[in-house]
Motif scaffolding. Structure first.
Motif, PDB file in Angstrom:
ATOM      1  N   GLU A 148       9.897  -6.139  -4.226  1.00 13.75           N
ATOM      2  CA  GLU A 148      10.636  -5.084  -4.270  1.00 13.75           C
ATOM      3  C   GLU A 148      10.701  -4.634  -5.701  1.00 13.75           C
ATOM      4  OE1 GLU A 148      13.137  -4.813  -1.612  1.00 13.75           O
ATOM      5  OE2 GLU A 148      13.482  -2.524  -3.010  1.00 13.75           O
ATOM      6  N   PHE A 149       9.702  -5.193  -6.567  1.00 14.39           N
ATOM      7  CA  PHE A 149       9.532  -4.754  -7.785  1.00 14.39           C
ATOM      8  C   PHE A 149       8.532  -3.820  -7.803  1.00 14.39           C
ATOM      9  CE2 PHE A 149       6.294  -5.464 -10.669  1.00 14.39           C
ATOM     10  CZ  PHE A 149       6.546  -5.164 -12.076  1.00 14.39           C
ATOM     11  N   ILE A 150       7.480  -3.996  -7.205  1.00 10.18           N
ATOM     12  CA  ILE A 150       6.405  -2.865  -6.489  1.00 10.18           C
ATOM     13  C   ILE A 150       6.644  -1.994  -6.428  1.00 10.18           C
ATOM     14  CG2 ILE A 150       4.491  -2.170  -5.860  1.00 10.18           C
ATOM     15  CD1 ILE A 150       3.944  -5.097  -4.995  1.00 10.18           C
ATOM     16  N   HIS A 151       7.931  -1.121  -5.704  1.00  9.79           N
ATOM     17  CA  HIS A 151       8.910  -0.489  -5.221  1.00  9.79           C
ATOM     18  C   HIS A 151       9.037  -0.175  -6.747  1.00  9.79           C
ATOM     19  CE1 HIS A 151       9.471   2.402  -1.721  1.00  9.79           C
ATOM     20  NE2 HIS A 151      11.232   1.923  -2.494  1.00  9.79           N
ATOM     21  N   ARG A 174       1.114  -0.980   0.147  1.00  9.58           N
ATOM     22  CA  ARG A 174      -0.038   0.051   0.081  1.00  9.58           C
ATOM     23  C   ARG A 174       0.857   1.278   0.096  1.00  9.58           C
ATOM     24  NH1 ARG A 174      -4.575   1.816   4.092  1.00  9.58           N
ATOM     25  NH2 ARG A 174      -4.907   3.458   3.693  1.00  9.58           N
ATOM     26  N   TYR A 175      -0.039   2.633  -0.897  1.00 14.41           N
ATOM     27  CA  TYR A 175       1.038   3.543  -0.746  1.00 14.41           C
ATOM     28  C   TYR A 175       0.459   4.675  -0.374  1.00 14.41           C
ATOM     29  CZ  TYR A 175       5.707   1.403  -2.213  1.00 14.41           C
ATOM     30  OH  TYR A 175       6.972   0.758  -2.509  1.00 14.41           O
ATOM     31  N   ALA A 176       0.941   5.233   0.117  1.00  9.62           N
ATOM     32  CA  ALA A 176      -1.031   5.912   0.360  1.00  9.62           C
ATOM     33  C   ALA A 176      -2.276   5.181   0.251  1.00  9.62           C
ATOM     34  CB  ALA A 176      -0.462   6.869  -0.366  1.00  9.62           C
ATOM     35  N   SER A 177      -3.142   5.596  -0.447  1.00  8.51           N
ATOM     36  CA  SER A 177      -4.677   5.455  -0.697  1.00  8.51           C
ATOM     37  C   SER A 177      -4.222   4.055  -1.639  1.00  8.51           C
ATOM     38  CB  SER A 177      -5.338   6.670  -1.104  1.00  8.51           C
ATOM     39  OG  SER A 177      -5.338   7.391  -2.184  1.00  8.51           O
ATOM     40  N   LEU A 178      -3.663   4.337  -2.323  1.00  6.18           N
ATOM     41  CA  LEU A 178      -3.649   3.191  -3.815  1.00  6.18           C
ATOM     42  C   LEU A 178      -2.240   1.660  -3.151  1.00  6.18           C
ATOM     43  CD1 LEU A 178      -4.443   4.135  -5.886  1.00  6.18           C
ATOM     44  CD2 LEU A 178      -2.418   4.274  -6.991  1.00  6.18           C
ATOM     45  N   PHE A 179      -3.409   0.894  -3.233  1.00 10.08           N
ATOM     46  CA  PHE A 179      -2.668  -0.300  -3.069  1.00 10.08           C
ATOM     47  C   PHE A 179      -2.542  -1.153  -4.277  1.00 10.08           C
ATOM     48  CE2 PHE A 179      -5.941  -0.439  -0.126  1.00 10.08           C
ATOM     49  CZ  PHE A 179      -5.062  -0.755   1.305  1.00 10.08           C
ATOM     50  N   PHE A 180      -0.840  -1.625  -4.527  1.00  9.32           N
ATOM     51  CA  PHE A 180      -0.847  -2.106  -5.697  1.00  9.32           C
ATOM     52  C   PHE A 180      -0.711  -3.516  -5.642  1.00  9.32           C
ATOM     53  CE2 PHE A 180       1.560   1.378  -8.104  1.00  9.32           C
ATOM     54  CZ  PHE A 180       1.046   3.132  -7.336  1.00  9.32           C
ATOM     55  N   LEU A 181      -1.840  -4.525  -6.281  1.00  8.97           N
ATOM     56  CA  LEU A 181      -1.402  -5.603  -6.105  1.00  8.97           C
ATOM     57  C   LEU A 181      -1.192  -6.790  -7.034  1.00  8.97           C
ATOM     58  CD1 LEU A 181      -4.773  -4.551  -5.345  1.00  8.97           C
ATOM     59  CD2 LEU A 181      -4.524  -6.703  -4.301  1.00  8.97           C
TER      60      LEU A 181
END
Lengths: 143, 985
Positions: free
Chosen positions: A83-86, A62-69
């Motif tokens: 790490e890739f999401i980052h 999760r980054y602030a209001s956004l989820f990366f799945l």
């Protein structure tokens, strides 16, 4: 093929970007997204970033209001996907300047272009932010 | 301008969608927008094509159908400008997939773009191809991609490498073309090219063993060096993550090394040093470092054994496991699971920590840990581990209980060292989480209890105690009620007390109380209540002092709205009121349930005939959903789905009814004098004849088989009663030997038995003459051969028809290799016995019997297609036809569809096994292909009879058969293809 799909979802559970690397019908996708989002958004900060669902493993961050799945298969290194999401977020940050939900919504195609430079057919293509962004910058200059 | 006209800007549309408050509003906006785009498409609007597609991509992401835009993608791709192509390709990847026919049209555009002078356009085409290419496209475009692997710009080379992966996965035959270029890419310095090249090599190894050998030999050293260089390299800002140079490339390299090292000591040896270096040098305080360590451990575990490295790896996992970060603990558990196969001993050392993880607050970790514990359990540690798990069952949250219960039950069943321990553990699980226990688990418990005769007392007392503390767990109540019903007398008298037990005083009325609570509790479901009713019936004879009270409780259910309960209540009441003399015999203790049958049934390995006939029973124990065929079996048998199907004779019914194994009937009569319960049952069986079974059978069959429809069963009973005094003698014999005769001492006349269930049985007016019920039939007749069928039915089993086929040779020639085949539709089951001979002498005859079971008896009539083949003077002759008439049923001469053709093949061999074949009715072409691929694996098939759909060409069929012949080593296969016209001969 490691990565099966990449989703960006806001806090309300609305999909903001969806990229699948395997074919699912519209109905299957809607159902899958609903189930996954419900599962992941219910978890708290302390819990681990991995959820098993059907035959996928979901790695989310999760980054602030956004989820990366990111949905991956069983062979994939979960920590590397994290790490890739980052890396993805950093790349978007570099382009948009502190990326937020609206950037992705209103520049959906650019977000896709970046993703295209990073992942192809479920495998990572490039991990250098400069290399990822250079074609996009070139195109912006041209237009 | 109207904001929703086709002229809306993309930005405006997104704003409009964003401002929607409800899903309905959003749908309305999208609908309008889609309508506008459709209109623009039909006008062939060029100016806004890319804008429309951009909108469609957004709409697609929201989950609305966008198929109407597919052709627009192709048009954009074909245009010359880069921005148009860019959007076109993106939309192509998002909106289309390889299954759509439209994709065929794009191959040409792709080919042109792959040869374009602008490298960015080449990049676009490669990316699209890599994401969506189909096998056909892969074949067409592979040469272009191969060439691009050597393109001057590394950004194209890396994309070409990933594109190659897609190609070799679609068409593995092409793999060999890519081996050499991939190997040369491994020598590059560009990280993008390297990471994709490593990935390509990994996938090549997966599809081709040749590639694996090649890379193992030629590239292992190079890869080790690359990894070493990278691990030792100085800071490179572009690829640095937390002080580590390109962790992604690290991980890819380690993955490829794993594949190369697996099963090859030399290659493994070559990479030992670098693995040790990575495992010791990489910092584990950041995620990137841990990701590499995790991958490295995986590689060490997979390659050939090196003791020192393994210890290192297990230690890393141990460190991971005690890490505070949940992500790290999760991957540690994941890797330990894989390590189980390599070094179970080392994993066992971490048992305590793993067990703690089962109790973690994080569901993902809990689940992983539980899976791992499940693998860890063996005979030696099952007791402490199960204890821990069961203790945790109490504390775990609801959603986890189901999984946990499942695992505990399966562990207890798998590893239980002794029965008493098994019973104890199951009891704990049932008391704690009985509502999560699957039906087969408590069924199994009952089977085990029933088999442990020395533990009957212990079990029933323990269950009784458990029932006193909780009545909320449905399956606990069921097992307890069943045991109290069966072993009530032992409960009350403290029989078989074990040393470990505390004494308990249960009066007869206490036991009845317990059952009464179960029946009255409003949360009890139908199965529990029905089981409680049976338990009461059983107790009524065990506890004569309570029988009046039991009768009251049973009577209370007479008004039940649930038909099943009402019916049971009325029936049981009849038994209590009017049939005192046989009651004790009826409610005898169940015989020991057969463990082998039960476990076989659980494994689903029972013959199909059984599974089909019980299939109608919906598998509800206690026969709550009444199967039409086995009403009696369910009447008193607890678990009807454990009962053998009533396939062979009426005797089985009685077997179920009284729970007697027929095999005991053959025991020597010397036991007659014995007085204990088991032997009394033996006596009863011995003194009964099969006819008597039928009498009792039909008396109790509560009119489920309407006499009008199956007059045969009615006449059977009557005939057996009327023409055979032996049955009465047996009846007397039975009663005089059974304990009731001691009380009653009055010979039982047929009338009360007939009236056992107050006229529910078939009425005796339906007397008929005994004799052949069905006329015989000439099923096939030609100038040279006649086949006639004689029919008979087994008494009490109207579903099954026995057919005796007689083949008569009408010619003066001898027929050799005579073969008769029959085909029936799915609702019939055909059992074909071997013919009396496969040679038919001149003017002589042979016979063959078959048994047809009609699962839809009364609804559908028997139909059959037949085929006869024989050799006359060395020449093969065939004949075939449909059954003309199977009296007294309706005639249906054709059940094959009009548009189908039929083919069969027959393996030449000993006639004895001629029945091992199948009939298949194929609806579609895809099935045909499927069937044949599976048939080639079935070595034991002697013949196959197929209905072939029209779209399979005859030539294709012949080809398939001939390949089948080669594969199966069947050097003689008959292929018969008959068209519909031919069949109506």
């Amino acid at each position: 093929m490691g990565i099966r799909f990449i989703l960006m979802v806001n806090k309300q559970g609305q999909t903001r970007l969806a990229q699948y690397y395997e074919w699912l019908t519209l109905e299957e996708r809607r159902a899958l997204e609903g189930e996954i989002v419900r599962k992941c958004l219910a978890r708290n900060e302390q819990q681990c970033s991995f959820v098993e669902h059907r035959n996928y493993k979901i790695v989310y961050r999760r980054y602030a209001s956004l989820f990366f799945l990111v949905g991956v298969d069983n062979e994939e290194n979960e920590l590397a996907i994290l790490e890739f999401i980052h890396l993805l977020v950093e790349t978007m940050d570099r382009h948009f300047g502190n990326v937020c939900e609206l950037d992705i919504m209103f520049h959906l195609e650019k977000a896709h272009f970046m993703l295209e430079e990073m992942v192809m057919n479920g495998s990572v293509v490039e991990t250098s932010k400069a290399n990822i962004l250079s074609p996009i910058q070139l195109m912006e200059k041209a237009s | 301008m109207n904001p929703f006209s086709s002229g809306t800007r993309l930005r405006d549309m997104i704003r409009a969608i964003r401002s929607c408050k409800t899903a309905a509003e959003e749908r309305a906006v999208v609908r309008k927008e889609c309508a506008a785009i459709r209109a623009a498409i039909s006008e062939n609007d060029q100016d806004y094509r890319h804008r429309n597609l951009a909108k469609l991509m957004f709409i697609h992401m929201l989950g609305y159908p966008t198929h109407f835009g597919q052709m627009e993608c192709l048009k954009l791709i074909a245009s010359s400008g880069f921005p148009e192509k860019r959007i076109g390709y993106l939309a192509l990847m998002l909106l289309l997939d390889e299954r759509q026919e439209v994709l065929m049209l794009v191959t040409n555009s792709l080919k042109q773009d792959l040869n374009h002078s602008n490298q960015y356009i080449i990049g676009l085409a490669l990316c699209a191809l890599g994401n969506i290419c189909s096998a056909e496209m892969a074949r067409d475009l592979a040469p272009e991609v191969e060439r691009l692997l050597q393109f001057r710009d590394p950004n194209i080379r890396k994309k070409a490498a990933l594109c190659s992966i897609r190609i070799i996965k679609k068409v593995p035959d092409l793999a060999e073309n890519f081996i050499n270029p991939a190997a040369s890419l491994l020598r590059e310095k560009h990280h993008g090219v390297l990471i994709t090249a490593v990935q390509l090599c990994t996938d090549l190894c997966k599809v081709s063993s040749e590639a694996l050998e090649y890379f193992r030999e030629k590239c292992t050293e190079g890869l080790v060096k690359t990894l070493k260089d990278m691990a030792n390299s100085s800071y490179s800002p572009e690829y640095d993550v937390a002080g580590i140079t390109d962790p992604f490339l690290h991980i890819r390299l380690l993955k490829l090394l794993r594949i190369l090292g697996q099963g090859d000591p030399d290659a493994s040896d070559c990479m030992n040093d670098i693995l040790a270096q990575v495992a010791t040098k990489i910092e584990s305080n950041k995620n990137a470092g841990n990701a590499i360590l995790y991958e490295c451990v995986g590689t060490i575990m997979s390659i050939e054994d090196n003791g020192g490295l393994r210890v290192l790896a297990i230690n890393i996992l141990g460190r991971f496991l005690s890490n505070r970060d949940n992500n790290i603990r999760y991957v540690a558990l994941n890797m330990l699971m894989k390590a189980m196969t390599v070094d179970a001993q080392a994993v066992q050392r971490h048992r305590a920590t793993i067990l703690e993880c089962v109790k973690d607050s994080d569901a993902s970790i809990r689940k992983k840990a539980l899976d791992l514990v499940y693998l860890l359990v063996n005979e030696s540690n099952v007791k402490p581990l199960t204890k821990e798990l069961i203790e945790y069952l109490e504390a775990s949250d609801q959603e986890f209980k189901g999984v946990l219960t499942d695992k505990i039950c399966s562990l207890v069943e798998k590893f239980s060292p002794e029965k008493i321990w098994y019973i104890d553990q199951m009891l704990k699980v049932l008391s704690e989480a009985g509502s999560f226990v699957k039906d087969e688990v408590w069924h199994a418990l009952i089977v085990v209890i029933s088999n442990a005769s020395d533990l009957h007392g212990y079990s029933v007392r323990a269950l009784y105690r458990a029932l006193q503390t909780t009545t909320e767990q449905e399956s606990l109540v069921r097992v307890a009620v069943w045991c109290i019903g069966e072993y009530g007398d032992i409960l009350v008298n403290n029989v078989g007390m074990l040393d470990i037990e505390e004494p308990i005083t249960v009066t007869e009325s206490d036991a009845v109380d317990a059952v009464e609570v179960a029946i009255k509790r409003h949360t009890s479901d139908l199965t529990t209540k029905a089981m409680a009713l049976i338990a009461l019936l059983k107790l009524s004879s065990r506890f004569p002092s309570c029988s009046a009270r039991i009768k009251d409780i049973i009577l209370q259910n007479k008004q039940s709205f649930v038909l099943e309960l009402q019916q049971r209540s009325i029936e049981f009441n009849c038994i209590l009121q009017k049939h005192q003399n046989i009651r004790a015999a009826l409610v005898e203790r169940m015989p020991v349930l057969d463990e082998a049958t039960f476990s076989g049934r659980r494994a689903g390995s029972l013959p199909t005939s059984v599974s089909t006939s019980t299939g109608t029973a919906h598998n509800i124990p206690n026969g709550i959903a009444k199967p039409a065929a086995a009403p009696v079996a369910d009447l008193l048998d607890l678990s009807s789905d454990d009962a053998p199907a009533p396939s062979s004779s009426g005797g089985d019914f009685l077997q179920d009814l009284l729970g007697v194994d027929l095999s005991t009937a053959s025991a020597p009569p010397s036991k007659l004098g014995c007085t204990n319960g088991t032997d009394l049952r033996n006596i009863r069986v011995k003194s009964t004849s099969k006819r008597w079974y039928n009498v009792l059978l039909d008396l109790l069959s509560i009119g489920t088989s309407p006499p009008a429809q199956s007059s045969s069963s009615a006449s059977d009973i009557l005939s057996s009663i009327q023409d055979n005094t032996a049955s009465l003698a047996n009846l007397n014999g039975l009663t005089s030997l059974s304990p009731l005769s001691a009380n009653g001492n009055s010979p039982v006349s047929p009338a009360p038995v007939m009236d056992l269930l107050d006229g529910f049985g078939p009425s005796p007016q339906k007397n008929e003459e005994n004799g052949p019920a069905y006329p015989s039939l000439v099923a096939y007749e030609s100038s040279s051969l006649r086949m006639s069928f004689n029919f008979s039915k087994q008494p009490g089993n109207p579903q099954t028809t026995l057919i005796q086929a007689t083949f008569t040779n009408l010619s003066p020639n001898v027929y050799n290799d005579f073969l008769f085949q029959a085909a029936v539709p799915k609702f019939l089951q055909l059992h074909l016995d071997p013919a009396s001979s496969n040679t038919l002498p001149a003017n002589g005859s042979i016979s063959q019997s078959m048994k047809v079971t009609n699962s839809q008896h009364g609804k559908k009539s028997l139909v059959m297609r037949i085929r006869i083949a024989y050799k006359m003077n060395g020449k093969e002759v065939f004949g075939r036809g449909a059954s003309q008439q199977f009296p007294p049923f309706r005639v249906r001469d054709q059940f094959w569809g009009k548009d189908k053709r039929r083919a069969s093949f027959v393996r030449h061999g000993p006639t004895a096994a001629r029945s091992d074949g199948i009939h298949l009715h194929l609806a579609a072409r895809s099935e045909f292909v499927l069937i044949f691929s599976s048939l080639t694996m079935k070595q034991d098939l002697n013949w196959v009879d197929l209905l072939i759909p029209d779209d399979v060409a005859r030539s294709e069929l012949e080809l398939t058969f001939s390949s089948l012949t080669m594969m199966q080593d069947l050097n003689k296969v008959d292929l018969l293809i008959s068209d519909d016209e031919a069949r109506s001969e």
